[in-house]
Scaffold this motif. Structure first.
Motif, PDB file in Angstrom:
ATOM      1  N   THR A 145     -58.354  -7.870  -4.750  1.00 45.05           N
ATOM      2  CA  THR A 145     -57.384  -8.935  -4.998  1.00 45.05           C
ATOM      3  C   THR A 145     -57.968  -9.971  -5.948  1.00 45.05           C
ATOM      4  OG1 THR A 145     -56.442  -8.626  -2.799  1.00 45.05           O
ATOM      5  CG2 THR A 145     -55.988 -10.711  -3.878  1.00 45.05           C
ATOM      6  N   SER A 146     -59.203 -10.356  -5.710  1.00 50.10           N
ATOM      7  CA  SER A 146     -59.867 -11.346  -6.557  1.00 50.10           C
ATOM      8  C   SER A 146     -59.934 -10.862  -8.003  1.00 50.10           C
ATOM      9  CB  SER A 146     -61.277 -11.618  -6.019  1.00 50.10           C
ATOM     10  OG  SER A 146     -61.964 -12.522  -6.856  1.00 50.10           O
ATOM     11  N   GLU A 147     -60.315  -9.630  -8.200  1.00 48.87           N
ATOM     12  CA  GLU A 147     -60.399  -9.072  -9.556  1.00 48.87           C
ATOM     13  C   GLU A 147     -59.026  -9.023 -10.223  1.00 48.87           C
ATOM     14  OE1 GLU A 147     -63.085  -8.284 -11.513  1.00 48.87           O
ATOM     15  OE2 GLU A 147     -64.111  -9.325  -9.879  1.00 48.87           O
ATOM     16  N   THR A 148     -57.992  -8.726  -9.445  1.00 47.23           N
ATOM     17  CA  THR A 148     -56.638  -8.656  -9.990  1.00 47.23           C
ATOM     18  C   THR A 148     -56.152 -10.033 -10.419  1.00 47.23           C
ATOM     19  OG1 THR A 148     -56.209  -6.758  -8.545  1.00 47.23           O
ATOM     20  CG2 THR A 148     -54.301  -7.791  -9.558  1.00 47.23           C
ATOM     21  N   TYR A 149     -56.388 -11.042  -9.577  1.00 49.31           N
ATOM     22  CA  TYR A 149     -56.035 -12.416  -9.970  1.00 49.31           C
ATOM     23  C   TYR A 149     -56.779 -12.817 -11.243  1.00 49.31           C
ATOM     24  CZ  TYR A 149     -53.325 -13.889  -5.854  1.00 49.31           C
ATOM     25  OH  TYR A 149     -52.352 -14.037  -4.900  1.00 49.31           O
ATOM     26  N   LYS A 150     -58.066 -12.524 -11.281  1.00 49.51           N
ATOM     27  CA  LYS A 150     -58.884 -12.884 -12.447  1.00 49.51           C
ATOM     28  C   LYS A 150     -58.321 -12.239 -13.708  1.00 49.51           C
ATOM     29  CE  LYS A 150     -63.090 -11.172 -12.982  1.00 49.51           C
ATOM     30  NZ  LYS A 150     -64.541 -10.941 -12.857  1.00 49.51           N
ATOM     31  N   THR A 151     -57.958 -10.981 -13.628  1.00 50.04           N
ATOM     32  CA  THR A 151     -57.405 -10.270 -14.779  1.00 50.04           C
ATOM     33  C   THR A 151     -56.096 -10.911 -15.253  1.00 50.04           C
ATOM     34  OG1 THR A 151     -58.406  -8.204 -14.027  1.00 50.04           O
ATOM     35  CG2 THR A 151     -56.563  -8.020 -15.582  1.00 50.04           C
ATOM     36  N   GLY A 152     -55.203 -11.213 -14.319  1.00 49.25           N
ATOM     37  CA  GLY A 152     -53.916 -11.799 -14.686  1.00 49.25           C
ATOM     38  C   GLY A 152     -54.049 -13.167 -15.337  1.00 49.25           C
ATOM     39  N   ASN A 161     -56.742 -14.478 -16.714  1.00 53.34           N
ATOM     40  CA  ASN A 161     -57.481 -14.396 -17.972  1.00 53.34           C
ATOM     41  C   ASN A 161     -56.599 -13.910 -19.112  1.00 53.34           C
ATOM     42  OD1 ASN A 161     -59.887 -15.420 -17.027  1.00 53.34           O
ATOM     43  ND2 ASN A 161     -60.795 -13.416 -16.641  1.00 53.34           N
ATOM     44  N   LEU A 162     -55.663 -13.020 -18.818  1.00 62.61           N
ATOM     45  CA  LEU A 162     -54.740 -12.550 -19.851  1.00 62.61           C
ATOM     46  C   LEU A 162     -53.861 -13.693 -20.344  1.00 62.61           C
ATOM     47  CD1 LEU A 162     -53.656 -10.212 -21.531  1.00 62.61           C
ATOM     48  CD2 LEU A 162     -52.137  -9.640 -19.630  1.00 62.61           C
ATOM     49  N   ALA A 163     -53.317 -14.473 -19.420  1.00 63.61           N
ATOM     50  CA  ALA A 163     -52.484 -15.620 -19.819  1.00 63.61           C
ATOM     51  C   ALA A 163     -53.316 -16.648 -20.581  1.00 63.61           C
ATOM     52  CB  ALA A 163     -51.849 -16.253 -18.590  1.00 63.61           C
ATOM     53  N   PHE A 164     -54.517 -16.912 -20.080  1.00 60.97           N
ATOM     54  CA  PHE A 164     -55.411 -17.866 -20.737  1.00 60.97           C
ATOM     55  C   PHE A 164     -55.691 -17.433 -22.171  1.00 60.97           C
ATOM     56  CE2 PHE A 164     -59.608 -19.457 -21.883  1.00 60.97           C
ATOM     57  CZ  PHE A 164     -59.551 -20.782 -21.494  1.00 60.97           C
ATOM     58  N   SER A 165     -55.915 -16.135 -22.376  1.00 61.64           N
ATOM     59  CA  SER A 165     -56.264 -15.637 -23.704  1.00 61.64           C
ATOM     60  C   SER A 165     -55.143 -15.858 -24.722  1.00 61.64           C
ATOM     61  CB  SER A 165     -56.642 -14.155 -23.648  1.00 61.64           C
ATOM     62  OG  SER A 165     -55.514 -13.347 -23.410  1.00 61.64           O
ATOM     63  N   VAL A 166     -53.894 -15.802 -24.274  1.00 63.05           N
ATOM     64  CA  VAL A 166     -52.767 -16.046 -25.191  1.00 63.05           C
ATOM     65  C   VAL A 166     -52.843 -17.474 -25.726  1.00 63.05           C
ATOM     66  CG1 VAL A 166     -50.253 -16.265 -25.357  1.00 63.05           C
ATOM     67  CG2 VAL A 166     -51.254 -14.325 -24.141  1.00 63.05           C
ATOM     68  N   ASN A 223     -64.629 -21.322 -16.367  1.00 64.57           N
ATOM     69  CA  ASN A 223     -65.991 -20.959 -15.962  1.00 64.57           C
ATOM     70  C   ASN A 223     -66.172 -21.095 -14.454  1.00 64.57           C
ATOM     71  OD1 ASN A 223     -66.892 -20.252 -18.513  1.00 64.57           O
ATOM     72  ND2 ASN A 223     -67.565 -22.328 -18.992  1.00 64.57           N
ATOM     73  N   ARG A 224     -65.636 -22.156 -13.886  1.00 62.00           N
ATOM     74  CA  ARG A 224     -65.721 -22.333 -12.434  1.00 62.00           C
ATOM     75  C   ARG A 224     -64.979 -21.214 -11.711  1.00 62.00           C
ATOM     76  NH1 ARG A 224     -64.649 -28.578 -13.200  1.00 62.00           N
ATOM     77  NH2 ARG A 224     -66.804 -29.300 -13.307  1.00 62.00           N
ATOM     78  N   ALA A 225     -63.824 -20.841 -12.243  1.00 61.32           N
ATOM     79  CA  ALA A 225     -63.049 -19.756 -11.627  1.00 61.32           C
ATOM     80  C   ALA A 225     -63.834 -18.448 -11.667  1.00 61.32           C
ATOM     81  CB  ALA A 225     -61.709 -19.584 -12.341  1.00 61.32           C
ATOM     82  N   LEU A 226     -64.455 -18.155 -12.797  1.00 63.99           N
ATOM     83  CA  LEU A 226     -65.234 -16.923 -12.919  1.00 63.99           C
ATOM     84  C   LEU A 226     -66.397 -16.905 -11.917  1.00 63.99           C
ATOM     85  CD1 LEU A 226     -65.304 -16.504 -16.812  1.00 63.99           C
ATOM     86  CD2 LEU A 226     -63.950 -15.184 -15.157  1.00 63.99           C
ATOM     87  N   ILE A 227     -67.046 -18.034 -11.758  1.00 65.39           N
ATOM     88  CA  ILE A 227     -68.139 -18.128 -10.784  1.00 65.39           C
ATOM     89  C   ILE A 227     -67.616 -17.904  -9.371  1.00 65.39           C
ATOM     90  CG2 ILE A 227     -69.758 -19.756  -9.699  1.00 65.39           C
ATOM     91  CD1 ILE A 227     -70.139 -20.954 -12.568  1.00 65.39           C
ATOM     92  N   ALA A 241     -60.919 -20.209  -6.428  1.00 67.86           N
ATOM     93  CA  ALA A 241     -60.909 -19.532  -7.721  1.00 67.86           C
ATOM     94  C   ALA A 241     -59.505 -19.533  -8.330  1.00 67.86           C
ATOM     95  CB  ALA A 241     -61.420 -18.102  -7.571  1.00 67.86           C
ATOM     96  N   ILE A 242     -58.509 -19.270  -7.505  1.00 69.12           N
ATOM     97  CA  ILE A 242     -57.121 -19.242  -8.002  1.00 69.12           C
ATOM     98  C   ILE A 242     -56.713 -20.620  -8.500  1.00 69.12           C
ATOM     99  CG2 ILE A 242     -54.715 -18.925  -7.306  1.00 69.12           C
ATOM    100  CD1 ILE A 242     -55.762 -16.702  -5.393  1.00 69.12           C
ATOM    101  N   GLU A 243     -57.108 -21.673  -7.785  1.00 74.32           N
ATOM    102  CA  GLU A 243     -56.789 -23.033  -8.231  1.00 74.32           C
ATOM    103  C   GLU A 243     -57.448 -23.330  -9.575  1.00 74.32           C
ATOM    104  OE1 GLU A 243     -54.486 -25.217  -7.082  1.00 74.32           O
ATOM    105  OE2 GLU A 243     -54.000 -23.471  -5.822  1.00 74.32           O
ATOM    106  N   TYR A 244     -58.704 -22.936  -9.726  1.00 72.07           N
ATOM    107  CA  TYR A 244     -59.374 -23.127 -11.018  1.00 72.07           C
ATOM    108  C   TYR A 244     -58.710 -22.299 -12.118  1.00 72.07           C
ATOM    109  CZ  TYR A 244     -63.287 -25.782  -9.023  1.00 72.07           C
ATOM    110  OH  TYR A 244     -64.060 -26.738  -8.422  1.00 72.07           O
ATOM    111  N   ASP A 245     -58.274 -21.076 -11.791  1.00 72.58           N
ATOM    112  CA  ASP A 245     -57.552 -20.247 -12.759  1.00 72.58           C
ATOM    113  C   ASP A 245     -56.284 -20.957 -13.232  1.00 72.58           C
ATOM    114  OD1 ASP A 245     -59.194 -17.944 -12.916  1.00 72.58           O
ATOM    115  OD2 ASP A 245     -58.296 -17.084 -11.113  1.00 72.58           O
TER     116      ASP A 245
END
Length: 187
Positions: free
Chosen positions: A78-85, A87-92, A129-133, A154-158
Motif C-alpha cells: 500500500t505504501s509503495e502504491t501511494y508513493k507511486t501515485g 510521485n506521478l502527480a508531483f512529476s507533472v 523528501n520527508r514523504a520518501l523517508i 507519509a501520505i500527508e507529506y505526499d
C-alpha cells in the motif's frame, strides 16, 4: 475524444481543484493515472486493515503468524502504491515548473516577485523528501500499528508536496501577475 478529456479532467481534479492551470491531454492522462493509482492504494489499505482486524489479540501481540505477516506485507505494498501515485502527480507539476524556470533563464529574465513560487517549490521538495523517508520507514518496521501511523504521515507529506508544487506552478503560470489566491495556509 472530448469525453475522455472530460473524464481525465474530473479525475485530475483530485490534484488541481485549487488551481486554475490548463493541462494538455498528456498531462491530464498522467494525473488521471495518478488518481487511479491512489484509488488502488485506498483499496489496498482497506484490505490490509481488514486482514489486521481479523487477527486475534494474541496474533497481534506476538507478530509472528503468517496472517500478521500477510497484513504487514499488504501495508508495505500500500505504501509503495501511494508513493507511486503521488510521485506521478508531483512529476507533472514539477516538469511544468522546471520548463517555466528554464524559459526564464534562456531569455535571461529574472522574474521579480517570484519568491512565493520559489518558496512553494522549496516547501514541496522538502515535503516530498520527508514523504520518501516515511515510506521507507514503513517498510523497515515489523509492527503493523506503527507502520500504519508512519504511512499516514507519509501520505500527508505526499499531499503537501503535490499541493505546494501545484501552487508554485499556479504562480508561475500567472506570471507576470501575482494574484491573492486565498489558498488555505497561503504564505
Amino acid at each position: 475524444i472530448s469525453q475522455g478529456i472530460c473524464r481525465a479532467q474530473e479525475n485530475a481534479k483530485l490534484f488541481t481543484s485549487e488551481l486554475n492551470v490548463k493541462f494538455d491531454a498528456f498531462d491530464l492522462k498522467k494525473l488521471e493515472r495518478a488518481a487511479g493509482i491512489l484509488q488502488d492504494a485506498d483499496r489496498l489499505l482497506q484490505e490490509a486493515n481488514n486482514q489486521y482486524t481479523a487477527l486475534t489479540d494474541l496474533e497481534k501481540k506476538e507478530r509472528l503468524s503468517s496472517p500478521y505477516t500477510a497484513a504487514l506485507k499488504k501495508l508495505f505494498e500500500t505504501s509503495e502504491t501511494y508513493k507511486t501515485g503521488y510521485n506521478l502527480a508531483f512529476s507533472v507539476f514539477y516538469e511544468k515548473n522546471k520548463n517555466f524556470w528554464q524559459k526564464m533563464n534562456r531569455i535571461k529574465h529574472r522574474a521579480s516577485g517570484m519568491e512565493k513560487a520559489r518558496y512553494y517549490e522549496g516547501s514541496a521538495l522538502k515535503s516530498q523528501n520527508r514523504a520518501l523517508i516515511r515510506h521507507q520507514q514503513v517498510t523497515e518496521s515489523d509492527r503493523y500499528e506503527y507502520s500504519l501511523e508512519i504511512l499516514t504521515d507519509a501520505i500527508e507529506y505526499d499531499k503537501l508536496a503535490v499541493r505546494d508544487q501545484g501552487r508554485s506552478l499556479q504562480i508561475c503560470t500567472d506570471y507576470p501577475v501575482e494574484y491573492n489566491y486565498g489558498w488555505e495556509d497561503d504564505k
